[in-house]
Design a protein around this motif. Structure first.
Motif, short mmCIF file in Angstrom:
data_model
loop_
_atom_site.label_atom_id
_atom_site.label_comp_id
_atom_site.label_asym_id
_atom_site.label_seq_id
_atom_site.Cartn_x
_atom_site.Cartn_y
_atom_site.Cartn_z
N ALA A 155 0.86 -1.18 0.00
CA ALA A 155 0.00 0.00 0.00
C ALA A 155 0.89 1.23 0.00
CB ALA A 155 -0.90 0.02 1.23
N PHE A 156 0.36 2.33 -0.52
CA PHE A 156 1.00 3.62 -0.30
C PHE A 156 0.04 4.42 0.55
CE2 PHE A 156 1.94 8.10 -1.06
CZ PHE A 156 3.31 8.10 -0.80
N ASP A 157 0.44 4.73 1.79
CA ASP A 157 -0.40 5.47 2.73
C ASP A 157 -0.30 6.95 2.41
OD1 ASP A 157 -1.41 6.83 5.05
OD2 ASP A 157 -1.14 4.99 6.22
N ASN A 158 -1.36 7.53 1.90
CA ASN A 158 -1.35 8.95 1.53
C ASN A 158 -1.14 9.87 2.73
OD1 ASN A 158 -1.74 8.39 -1.15
ND2 ASN A 158 -3.95 8.72 -1.12
N ALA A 159 -1.50 9.41 3.95
CA ALA A 159 -1.36 10.24 5.14
C ALA A 159 0.09 10.28 5.63
CB ALA A 159 -2.28 9.76 6.26
N THR A 160 0.72 9.12 5.68
CA THR A 160 2.11 9.06 6.16
C THR A 160 3.11 9.20 5.02
OG1 THR A 160 2.20 6.64 5.97
CG2 THR A 160 1.40 7.57 8.05
N GLU A 161 2.63 9.13 3.80
CA GLU A 161 3.46 9.23 2.60
C GLU A 161 4.59 8.20 2.62
OE1 GLU A 161 4.72 13.29 2.21
OE2 GLU A 161 2.76 13.95 1.47
N GLU A 162 4.22 6.96 2.86
CA GLU A 162 5.18 5.87 2.82
C GLU A 162 4.50 4.60 2.33
OE1 GLU A 162 6.57 5.00 6.75
OE2 GLU A 162 4.53 4.83 7.58
N PHE A 163 5.32 3.70 1.82
CA PHE A 163 4.82 2.41 1.39
C PHE A 163 4.74 1.48 2.61
CE2 PHE A 163 6.59 4.09 -2.56
CZ PHE A 163 5.57 3.80 -3.46
N VAL A 164 3.72 0.63 2.64
CA VAL A 164 3.55 -0.35 3.71
C VAL A 164 3.36 -1.71 3.04
CG1 VAL A 164 2.28 -1.04 5.76
CG2 VAL A 164 2.40 1.38 5.13
N SER A 165 4.15 -2.69 3.45
CA SER A 165 4.11 -3.99 2.82
C SER A 165 3.84 -5.10 3.83
CB SER A 165 5.45 -4.27 2.12
OG SER A 165 5.51 -5.60 1.65
N THR A 166 3.05 -6.08 3.44
CA THR A 166 2.81 -7.27 4.27
C THR A 166 3.21 -8.50 3.48
OG1 THR A 166 0.53 -7.67 3.53
CG2 THR A 166 0.86 -6.14 5.39
N TRP A 167 3.62 -9.54 4.20
CA TRP A 167 4.04 -10.78 3.53
C TRP A 167 3.66 -12.00 4.37
CZ3 TRP A 167 5.39 -12.91 -0.82
CH2 TRP A 167 5.96 -14.19 -0.80
N ILE A 168 3.07 -13.03 3.74
CA ILE A 168 2.79 -14.32 4.36
C ILE A 168 3.17 -15.41 3.36
CG2 ILE A 168 0.95 -13.55 5.90
CD1 ILE A 168 -1.08 -14.55 3.83
N ASP A 169 3.53 -16.59 3.88
CA ASP A 169 3.80 -17.71 2.98
C ASP A 169 3.54 -19.03 3.69
OD1 ASP A 169 6.20 -18.59 4.36
OD2 ASP A 169 7.25 -16.91 3.43
N ASN A 170 3.60 -20.12 2.95
CA ASN A 170 3.27 -21.44 3.49
C ASN A 170 4.41 -22.08 4.27
OD1 ASN A 170 4.87 -21.88 1.20
ND2 ASN A 170 3.92 -23.86 0.77
N MET A 171 5.51 -21.40 4.45
CA MET A 171 6.63 -21.93 5.23
C MET A 171 6.70 -21.34 6.63
SD MET A 171 9.68 -22.44 2.48
CE MET A 171 9.48 -23.69 1.19
N GLY A 172 5.63 -20.71 7.09
CA GLY A 172 5.57 -20.14 8.43
C GLY A 172 4.14 -19.79 8.78
N THR A 173 3.92 -19.26 9.99
CA THR A 173 2.58 -18.86 10.42
C THR A 173 2.55 -17.40 10.84
OG1 THR A 173 3.10 -19.67 12.66
CG2 THR A 173 1.91 -21.17 11.19
N GLY A 174 3.63 -16.68 10.59
CA GLY A 174 3.69 -15.27 10.96
C GLY A 174 3.46 -14.35 9.78
N MET A 175 3.47 -13.07 10.06
CA MET A 175 3.34 -12.06 9.02
C MET A 175 4.44 -11.02 9.19
SD MET A 175 0.18 -9.41 8.23
CE MET A 175 -0.85 -10.69 7.47
N MET A 176 5.04 -10.67 8.11
CA MET A 176 6.06 -9.63 8.13
C MET A 176 5.47 -8.33 7.62
SD MET A 176 9.88 -9.55 6.46
CE MET A 176 9.33 -9.38 4.76
N VAL A 177 5.75 -7.24 8.35
CA VAL A 177 5.28 -5.91 7.94
C VAL A 177 6.48 -4.98 7.85
CG1 VAL A 177 3.80 -3.96 8.50
CG2 VAL A 177 3.07 -6.28 9.10
N THR A 178 6.65 -4.33 6.73
CA THR A 178 7.74 -3.39 6.54
C THR A 178 7.19 -2.07 6.00
OG1 THR A 178 8.16 -4.22 4.30
CG2 THR A 178 9.45 -5.19 6.10
N ARG A 179 7.96 -1.00 6.19
CA ARG A 179 7.58 0.32 5.70
C ARG A 179 8.77 0.94 5.00
NH1 ARG A 179 2.96 2.63 8.18
NH2 ARG A 179 1.98 1.18 9.65
#
Length: 222
Positions: A155-179
């Motif tokens: 996503a590109f957050d128009n309020a914070t003016e930054e990209f936000v990314s999420t990631w999931i895959d079948n080799m784990g049960t967590g979620m990674m979030v980066t900006r």
């Protein structure tokens, strides 16, 4: 906007990974606690606790004029415009849309215990969803002899003016979030975030750099 096959294997086996992406098709593609005191208030507004008394004190009003001004509610027109701007895709979303299509990826990994590089391949299909507000990437391939699938959103957050990314895959049960942010001068996006190491159960910082070589070629380093 990029290929990020990293939630599992980058922590476990690699110090550095490089993923090169090549687009298949040239499509146009972004919670006071009030504590309970045993006693009662006396006739002079004092609190009696045991044999001692303490005067009930009024809390000081520390509110400044600036804070009062800040707490002033905006009018309905200002609120409506803010939400309209927040919900309208921007040039950053147009940038994400340029990635739409199917890409072939070549993955290279280096492990601290094994200087010999390891390679793998995958494919990813990007598309814009929810009226062009978000980019969704669906990944598939083989990883260390096992079927691999993953899903990412950007996503590109128009309020914070930054990209936000999420990631999931079948080799784990967590979620990674980066900006991160995009630098036009270097044609790179740099993301920072955290992910959990399943061995130590502790969060580790991650950094990704995506280089846009041209409309059909990208490189992700982690």
């Amino acid at each position: 906007m990029k290929l990020r096959l990293c939630n599992f294997f980058c922590l476990i086996i690699s110090v550095l990974s490089v993923i090169s992406c090549k687009k298949r098709k040239n499509l146009r593609r972004a919670w006071n606690s009030s504590f309970l005191q045993i006693g009662s208030l006396g006739t002079n507004g004092e609190r009696e606790i045991g044999s001692k008394k303490e005067e009930a004190q009024k809390p000081e009003d520390t509110t400044t004029k600036e804070e009062v001004a800040t707490d002033t509610k905006p009018d309905s027109a200002t609120v409506a415009k803010a939400w309209a701007d927040y919900a309208t895709p921007s040039k950053a979303h147009e940038m994400l849309a340029k990635d739409s299509g199917t890409w072939d990826a070549e993955l290279t990994f280096w492990s601290p215990d094994n200087p010999q590089e390891m390679k793998s391949t995958a494919t990813v299909t990007y598309k814009m969803i929810m009226g062009g507000k978000y980019q969704e990437g669906t990944y598939s391939g083989d990883m260390f002899g096992m079927p691999f699938e993953g899903k990412g959103t950007v996503a590109f957050d128009n309020a914070t003016e930054e990209f936000v990314s999420t990631w999931i895959d079948n080799m784990g049960t967590g979620m990674m979030v980066t900006r991160g942010k995009y630098d036009e001068a270097t044609k790179t996006s740099t993301f920072h975030g955290e992910m959990v190491d399943p061995v130590t159960k502790k969060a580790k910082k991650v950094k990704e750099i995506i280089t846009y070589i041209d409309d059909n070629n990208q490189k992700m380093e982690m």
